[in-house]
Design an enzyme around this catalytic site. Structure first.
Site, PDB file in Angstrom:
ATOM      1  N   GLY A  50      54.502  10.078 -12.373  1.00  0.00           N
ATOM      2  CA  GLY A  50      53.663  10.403 -11.089  1.00  0.00           C
ATOM      3  C   GLY A  50      54.415  11.608 -10.289  1.00  0.00           C
ATOM      4  O   GLY A  50      54.068  11.674  -8.988  1.00  0.00           O
ATOM      5  N   ASP A  84      42.456   5.088 -21.066  1.00  0.00           N
ATOM      6  CA  ASP A  84      42.165   6.148 -22.100  1.00  0.00           C
ATOM      7  C   ASP A  84      41.593   7.215 -21.638  1.00  0.00           C
ATOM      8  O   ASP A  84      40.171   6.668 -21.354  1.00  0.00           O
ATOM      9  CB  ASP A  84      42.156   5.662 -23.323  1.00  0.00           C
ATOM     10  N   ASP A 109      49.698  17.006 -16.812  1.00  0.00           N
ATOM     11  CA  ASP A 109      51.209  17.457 -17.405  1.00  0.00           C
ATOM     12  C   ASP A 109      51.498  16.615 -18.584  1.00  0.00           C
ATOM     13  O   ASP A 109      52.788  16.622 -18.855  1.00  0.00           O
ATOM     14  CB  ASP A 109      51.904  17.375 -16.242  1.00  0.00           C
ATOM     15  N   LYS A 149      49.021  21.469 -19.302  1.00  0.00           N
ATOM     16  CA  LYS A 149      50.015  21.851 -20.092  1.00  0.00           C
ATOM     17  C   LYS A 149      49.796  21.890 -21.610  1.00  0.00           C
ATOM     18  O   LYS A 149      49.279  20.895 -22.041  1.00  0.00           O
ATOM     19  CB  LYS A 149      51.380  21.023 -19.790  1.00  0.00           C
TER      20      LYS A 149
END
EC number: 2.1.1.166
Length: 267
Positions: A50, A84, A109, A149
Site C-alpha cells: 500500500g 486478479d 509498482d 514498473k
C-alpha cells in the site's frame, strides 16, 4: 532481511509513516512527469502493501482504488479489491468503483515472485506489466495516464513499443529512490489514445476537404486524418497512418485510385 543503514529511503519511510520505501519513487516520478493531479481518480494495480496508495491519496485526495491478489491493510479514504487484474470480474469491480467514465491514472509498482534466474524473472516481469497495460486500457478514461514498473532486459524495447501504440507521450524513468543495483525502470504513458486507428494501419478514404494549411482531410469513423502528401478534394486514395494524436492523425498516400482509373480509361 537486515537493512543497510545507508538505505536512507527505508529509514525515511519508517520515520514518515509510509508502508514502504517505494513511496518516494512515486513522489519522484510525479515530480518529474506530473502524472497525478489534485482530485484525480487513481487505480493502483498490485497495490499491496500500500505504499503507492498512500502517496496517491496524498497527492490527489480523490478516489483511490487498490487492487491485489493479497488483502491490503486498510488505508483511510482508499477502497480496495482482492482480485486478479486479468479477470473480467475484477475489471467489472474496478469500473463499478471508479465509474463508467474511467480512472484518470493507473499505477503499478508490482513485481513478480523472483526466482534468481534473470531471464525467467525478466520474462515474468514483462508478462505482469503487459497484463497491467491491458487492464489500464480497459479502465482508463480517454487521455488518461499510466505508470508501471518494468525490469529491463531483451524484451523491454518490445514492451515500450506496445505502450507507445496506446499513449501520446511515453518515457522510461529511473527515480533516485530506486536502488543503484536494481534493473527496475518505470514506464510512463500519458494521454491514452482512443482513436479508431493506430500507426501503420492502412485505409481507403475519400478526401473530404482541404484544410487552411493545404492539408487534405479525410475521416476514419469520424476521426480526423490529415494528409502529408498533396491531394485534391474528392480524390479517392489509400493511406497509411504515420502518427496518431488524441484528436487527429497524420497519414501518407500509398495509392491513388483515381489515377489508376484514368490509366485504365486511357487504355
Amino acid at each position: 532481511m537486515a537493512r543497510d543503514r545507508r538505505d536512507t529511503y527505508y529509514w525515511r519511510a519508517k520515520d514518515e509513516g509510509y508502508r514502504s520505501r517505494a513511496a518516494y519513487k512515486l513522489f519522484q516520478i510525479n515530480e518529474k512527469h506530473e502524472v497525478i493531479k489534485e482530485d484525480d481518480t487513481i487505480v493502483d494495480l498490485g497495490a499491496a502493501p500500500g505504499g503507492w496508495l498512500e502517496v496517491a491519496k496524498k497527492i490527489s485526495g480523490g478516489k483511490i482504488v487498490g487492487v491485489d491478489l493479497r488483502r491490503i491493510k486498510e488505508i483511510e479514504g482508499v477502497e480496495t479489491i482482492k482480485g486478479d487484474i486479468t479477470s473480467d470480474e475484477t475489471i467489472k469491480k474496478i469500473i463499478e468503483l471508479v465509474g463508467e467514465g474511467g480512472a484518470d491514472v493507473v499505477i503499478c509498482d508490482a513485481a513478480p515472485n523472483l526466482s534468481g534466474n534473470w531471464s525467467l524473472d525478466h520474462a515474468r516481469s514483462i508478462d505482469l506489466t503487459t497484463s497491467a497495460l491491458e487492464c489500464a486500457k480497459k479502465i482508463l478514461k480517454p487521455k488518461g495516464h499510466f505508470i508501471v514498473k518494468v525490469f529491463q532486459g531483451d524484451m523491454f524495447k518490445e514492451y515500450m513499443d506496445k505502450v507507445r501504440e496506446s499513449f501520446t507521450y511515453t518515457r522510461a524513468f529511473s527515480p533516485k529512490a530506486s536502488r543503484p543495483e536494481s534493473a527496475e525502470i518505470y514506464v510512463i504513458g500519458k494521454k491514452l489514445l482512443t482513436a479508431p486507428l493506430k500507426i501503420d494501419d492502412k485505409f481507403d478514404v475519400t478526401i473530404k476537404k482541404i484544410g487552411a494549411k493545404g492539408n487534405g482531410i479525410a475521416f476514419v469513423e469520424d476521426f480526423v486524418v490529415f494528409m502529408q502528401d498533396e491531394v485534391k478534394k474528392g480524390e479517392n486514395v489509400r493511406i497509411k497512418i504515420v502518427d496518431v494524436k488524441p484528436e487527429f492523425a497524420f497519414a501518407i498516400v500509398i495509392g491513388r485510385y483515381d489515377e489508376e482509373l484514368n490509366e485504365k480509361n486511357e487504355e
